[in-house]
Design an enzyme around this catalytic site. Structure first.
Site, PDB file in Angstrom:
ATOM      1  N   GLY A  10       0.854  -1.195   0.000  1.00  0.00           N
ATOM      2  CA  GLY A  10       0.000   0.000   0.000  1.00  0.00           C
ATOM      3  C   GLY A  10       0.880   1.231   0.000  1.00  0.00           C
ATOM      4  O   GLY A  10       1.588   1.496   0.984  1.00  0.00           O
ATOM      5  N   ARG A  35      -0.750  -0.494  -8.312  1.00  0.00           N
ATOM      6  CA  ARG A  35      -0.519   0.158  -9.615  1.00  0.00           C
ATOM      7  C   ARG A  35       0.970   0.276  -9.943  1.00  0.00           C
ATOM      8  O   ARG A  35       1.337   0.836 -10.959  1.00  0.00           O
ATOM      9  CB  ARG A  35      -1.153   1.551  -9.619  1.00  0.00           C
ATOM     10  CG  ARG A  35      -2.653   1.463  -9.436  1.00  0.00           C
ATOM     11  CD  ARG A  35      -3.405   2.675  -9.919  1.00  0.00           C
ATOM     12  NE  ARG A  35      -4.823   2.502  -9.644  1.00  0.00           N
ATOM     13  CZ  ARG A  35      -5.427   2.883  -8.529  1.00  0.00           C
ATOM     14  NH1 ARG A  35      -4.742   3.484  -7.570  1.00  0.00           N
ATOM     15  NH2 ARG A  35      -6.723   2.685  -8.362  1.00  0.00           N
ATOM     16  N   LYS A 165     -12.613   4.786  16.452  1.00  0.00           N
ATOM     17  CA  LYS A 165     -12.542   6.242  16.650  1.00  0.00           C
ATOM     18  C   LYS A 165     -12.840   6.992  15.350  1.00  0.00           C
ATOM     19  O   LYS A 165     -13.196   8.172  15.384  1.00  0.00           O
ATOM     20  CB  LYS A 165     -11.202   6.681  17.256  1.00  0.00           C
ATOM     21  CG  LYS A 165      -9.965   6.386  16.429  1.00  0.00           C
ATOM     22  CD  LYS A 165      -9.639   7.390  15.351  1.00  0.00           C
ATOM     23  CE  LYS A 165      -8.670   6.776  14.380  1.00  0.00           C
ATOM     24  NZ  LYS A 165      -8.396   7.532  13.194  1.00  0.00           N
ATOM     25  N   ASP A 218      -5.889   8.369  19.960  1.00  0.00           N
ATOM     26  CA  ASP A 218      -6.275   8.545  18.555  1.00  0.00           C
ATOM     27  C   ASP A 218      -7.565   9.362  18.438  1.00  0.00           C
ATOM     28  O   ASP A 218      -7.777  10.080  17.447  1.00  0.00           O
ATOM     29  CB  ASP A 218      -6.416   7.175  17.881  1.00  0.00           C
ATOM     30  CG  ASP A 218      -6.063   7.238  16.401  1.00  0.00           C
ATOM     31  OD1 ASP A 218      -5.822   8.352  15.890  1.00  0.00           O
ATOM     32  OD2 ASP A 218      -6.050   6.174  15.752  1.00  0.00           O
TER      33      ASP A 218
HETATM   34  N1  LIG Z   1      -3.184   8.379   6.559  1.00  0.00           N
HETATM   35  C1  LIG Z   1      -3.117   8.257   7.846  1.00  0.00           C
HETATM   36  O1  LIG Z   1      -2.853   9.246   8.547  1.00  0.00           O
HETATM   37  C2  LIG Z   1      -3.334   6.954   8.513  1.00  0.00           C
HETATM   38  C3  LIG Z   1      -4.034   5.944   7.899  1.00  0.00           C
HETATM   39  N2  LIG Z   1      -4.261   4.762   8.541  1.00  0.00           N
HETATM   40  C4  LIG Z   1      -4.991   3.670   7.920  1.00  0.00           C
HETATM   41  O2  LIG Z   1      -4.191   3.121   6.881  1.00  0.00           O
HETATM   42  C5  LIG Z   1      -5.025   2.657   5.814  1.00  0.00           C
HETATM   43  C6  LIG Z   1      -4.586   3.314   4.516  1.00  0.00           C
HETATM   44  O3  LIG Z   1      -4.766   4.701   4.690  1.00  0.00           O
HETATM   45  P1  LIG Z   1      -4.092   5.763   3.712  1.00  0.00           P
HETATM   46  O4  LIG Z   1      -2.725   5.330   3.308  1.00  0.00           O
HETATM   47  O5  LIG Z   1      -4.233   7.056   4.348  1.00  0.00           O
HETATM   48  O6  LIG Z   1      -5.086   5.650   2.472  1.00  0.00           O
HETATM   49  P2  LIG Z   1      -4.796   5.969   0.960  1.00  0.00           P
HETATM   50  O7  LIG Z   1      -6.133   6.058   0.333  1.00  0.00           O
HETATM   51  O8  LIG Z   1      -3.833   7.095   0.840  1.00  0.00           O
HETATM   52  O9  LIG Z   1      -4.046   4.656   0.445  1.00  0.00           O
HETATM   53  C7  LIG Z   1      -4.678   3.405   0.408  1.00  0.00           C
HETATM   54  C8  LIG Z   1      -3.769   2.394  -0.247  1.00  0.00           C
HETATM   55  O10 LIG Z   1      -4.479   1.136  -0.325  1.00  0.00           O
HETATM   56  C9  LIG Z   1      -4.413   0.666  -1.658  1.00  0.00           C
HETATM   57  N3  LIG Z   1      -5.609  -0.093  -1.970  1.00  0.00           N
HETATM   58  C10 LIG Z   1      -6.888   0.307  -1.910  1.00  0.00           C
HETATM   59  N4  LIG Z   1      -7.692  -0.678  -2.333  1.00  0.00           N
HETATM   60  C11 LIG Z   1      -6.903  -1.715  -2.683  1.00  0.00           C
HETATM   61  C12 LIG Z   1      -7.146  -2.994  -3.221  1.00  0.00           C
HETATM   62  N5  LIG Z   1      -8.385  -3.412  -3.473  1.00  0.00           N
HETATM   63  N6  LIG Z   1      -6.095  -3.801  -3.447  1.00  0.00           N
HETATM   64  C13 LIG Z   1      -4.842  -3.385  -3.176  1.00  0.00           C
HETATM   65  N7  LIG Z   1      -4.531  -2.172  -2.689  1.00  0.00           N
HETATM   66  C14 LIG Z   1      -5.566  -1.351  -2.451  1.00  0.00           C
HETATM   67  C15 LIG Z   1      -4.319   1.926  -2.522  1.00  0.00           C
HETATM   68  O11 LIG Z   1      -3.800   1.626  -3.785  1.00  0.00           O
HETATM   69  C16 LIG Z   1      -3.371   2.774  -1.678  1.00  0.00           C
HETATM   70  O12 LIG Z   1      -2.037   2.379  -1.896  1.00  0.00           O
HETATM   71  C17 LIG Z   1      -6.463   3.000   6.218  1.00  0.00           C
HETATM   72  O13 LIG Z   1      -7.043   1.863   6.794  1.00  0.00           O
HETATM   73  C18 LIG Z   1      -6.295   4.105   7.253  1.00  0.00           C
HETATM   74  O14 LIG Z   1      -7.362   4.131   8.178  1.00  0.00           O
HETATM   75  C19 LIG Z   1      -3.782   4.562   9.796  1.00  0.00           C
HETATM   76  C20 LIG Z   1      -3.061   5.527  10.444  1.00  0.00           C
HETATM   77  C21 LIG Z   1      -2.789   6.788   9.853  1.00  0.00           C
HETATM   78  O1  LIG Z   2      -5.956   7.245  11.807  1.00  0.00           O
HETATM   79  C1  LIG Z   2      -5.510   8.332  11.593  1.00  0.00           C
HETATM   80  C2  LIG Z   2      -4.659   9.051  12.551  1.00  0.00           C
HETATM   81  O2  LIG Z   2      -4.330   8.259  13.637  1.00  0.00           O
HETATM   82  C3  LIG Z   2      -5.815   9.012  10.318  1.00  0.00           C
HETATM   83  O3  LIG Z   2      -7.081   9.535  10.399  1.00  0.00           O
HETATM   84  P1  LIG Z   2      -7.956   9.728   9.080  1.00  0.00           P
HETATM   85  O4  LIG Z   2      -8.005   8.380   8.418  1.00  0.00           O
HETATM   86  O5  LIG Z   2      -9.257  10.216   9.578  1.00  0.00           O
HETATM   87  O6  LIG Z   2      -7.229  10.729   8.240  1.00  0.00           O
END
Ligand SMILES: NC(=O)C1=CN([C@@H]2O[C@H](COP(=O)(O)OP(=O)(O)OC[C@H]3O[C@@H](n4cnc5c(N)ncnc54)[C@H](O)[C@@H]3O)[C@@H](O)[C@H]2O)C=CC1
Ligand SMILES: O=C(CO)COP(=O)(O)O
Length: 307
Positions: A10, A35, A165, A218
């Site tokens: 990811g 991708r 949360k 969080d």
């Molecule tokens: N951005 C943040 O501050 C934080 C995010 N998270 C958690 O991490 C996870 C990802 O969040 P972000 O990186 O922010 O989201 P994002 O939308 O920026 O990235 C998501 C990633 O998952 C991949 N993805 C989505 N569907 C897919 C599929 N069907 N098969 C393979 N890959 C797939 C996308 O290509 C992308 O690389 C979420 O569950 C989010 O709650 C946790 C802590 C902090």
């Molecule tokens: O989990 C997160 C921070 O701890 C990120 O929050 P959001 O997914 O709401 O941006």
């Protein structure tokens, strides 16, 4: 510590931030994106840690793809996804542990807004596992002068803290968007924590976990920051935008939208009271307005603070 080979799955906001933390600690980091040009097989080959920062909707599929690939039995899986699977209602760690029953699975969760981590601002997180050596190894790999990593023996509690949360963060965004004031926000977040603990306890988590970084911590981060996508969903709904409009412009994933659907359905089946999540659900479905959601919460039967 010795250099560790880490596959990060990811390449979204969180995957890239975690990859940068590990790279700054001189580890050998390979980043996989659906991708990108590298195959999953190349990326996970010989990896000591496979860390998933994939959105909830992709976890099950990617875990099954890895199942057919050669892996060392010592490979540790780390899950950083915050969500519930709509098909099975499982948490991400439950999915990874079911697909890889003989591997250590570690949950990584905490108040970690990725944009702040990318700026090397100080932050703390939790790594939780039933496999203590596994969690301690991951702690060493990611700890640095700007990222303080704690271990915890309650993976389901840590995972649910980070996951649930997000629903309260949507509600907090609504609260701020409607300019309801500081008292209202404090009441919402505190009652939100009570709701999270009620669900967590009934699903086998320890209460004290939710008073830690992955619960209260969080909540404080995401319910108070415009950097949170979940908070943004609520804030913009309060301004009258539709969910579809908001999601089409949102940078990245707001897991709370899907989590809320799964949670409300499960809570109904299991007779767990989730009044805040229920109003967030109805709002996201377009059944009520933000003001109506507020009225519903304020006009509930009066009761004792704790039952
Ligand atoms: N951005 C943040 O501050 C934080 C995010 N998270 C958690 O991490 C996870 C990802 O969040 P972000 O990186 O922010 O989201 P994002 O939308 O920026 O990235 C998501 C990633 O998952 C991949 N993805 C989505 N569907 C897919 C599929 N069907 N098969 C393979 N890959 C797939 C996308 O290509 C992308 O690389 C979420 O569950 C989010 O709650 C946790 C802590 C902090
Ligand atoms: O989990 C997160 C921070 O701890 C990120 O929050 P959001 O997914 O709401 O941006």
């Amino acid at each position: 510590m010795q250099q560790t080979t880490i596959a990060i799955l990811g390449a979204g906001a969180w995957g890239v931030a975690l990859a940068n933390l590990a790279t700054a600690n001189n580890h050998d980091v390979r980043l996989w994106s659906r991708r990108g040009s590298q195959t999953l097989e190349t990326v996970v080959k010989d990896a000591q840690i496979v860390l998933s920062a994939i959105s909830m909707k992709g976890v099950s599929d990617v875990a099954s793809q890895i199942k057919s690939l050669p892996l060392s039995p010592q490979t540790i899986f780390v899950t950083a996804t915050k969500g519930l699977d709509p098909k099975t209602t499982c948490t991400p760690s439950q999915i990874w542990q079911t697909v890889f029953p003989h591997h250590a699975v570690v949950v990584l969760s905490g108040p970690n807004l990725s944009q702040e981590i990318q700026q090397s601002l100080p932050a703390a997180t939790v790594v939780a596992s039933n496999n203590r050596p596994g969690a301690e190894f991951v702690q060493l790999v990611f700890s640095s002068h700007c990222f303080r990593v704690y271990t915890n023996p309650d993976p389901i509690g840590v995972e649910l803290g980070g996951t649930l949360k997000n629903i309260i963060a949507i509600a907090a965004g609504v609260c701020d968007g409607l300019h309801l004031g500081t008292n209202a926000k404090a009441a919402l977040v505190t009652r939100g924590l009570t709701e999270i603990i009620r669900i967590g306890k009934s699903w086998g988590a320890k209460t004290e976990t939710f008073y830690g970084l992955s619960g209260l911590g969080d909540l404080l981060a995401t319910c108070n920051s415009p950097l949170s996508r979940n908070y943004q969903v609520g804030y913009q709904m309060a301004a009258g935008k539709t969910l579809a409009e908001i999601l089409s412009h949102l940078p990245g994933t707001a897991e709370g939208v899907n989590t809320c659907q799964v949670l409300v359905q499960l809570a109904k089946q299991q007779s767990i009271a989730v009044p805040i999540s229920e109003q967030v659900y109805r709002l996201l479905q377009g059944e009520i307005t933000p003001r109506q959601a507020l009225e519903e919460l304020m006009l509930r039967d009066i009761k004792a603070e704790y039952n």
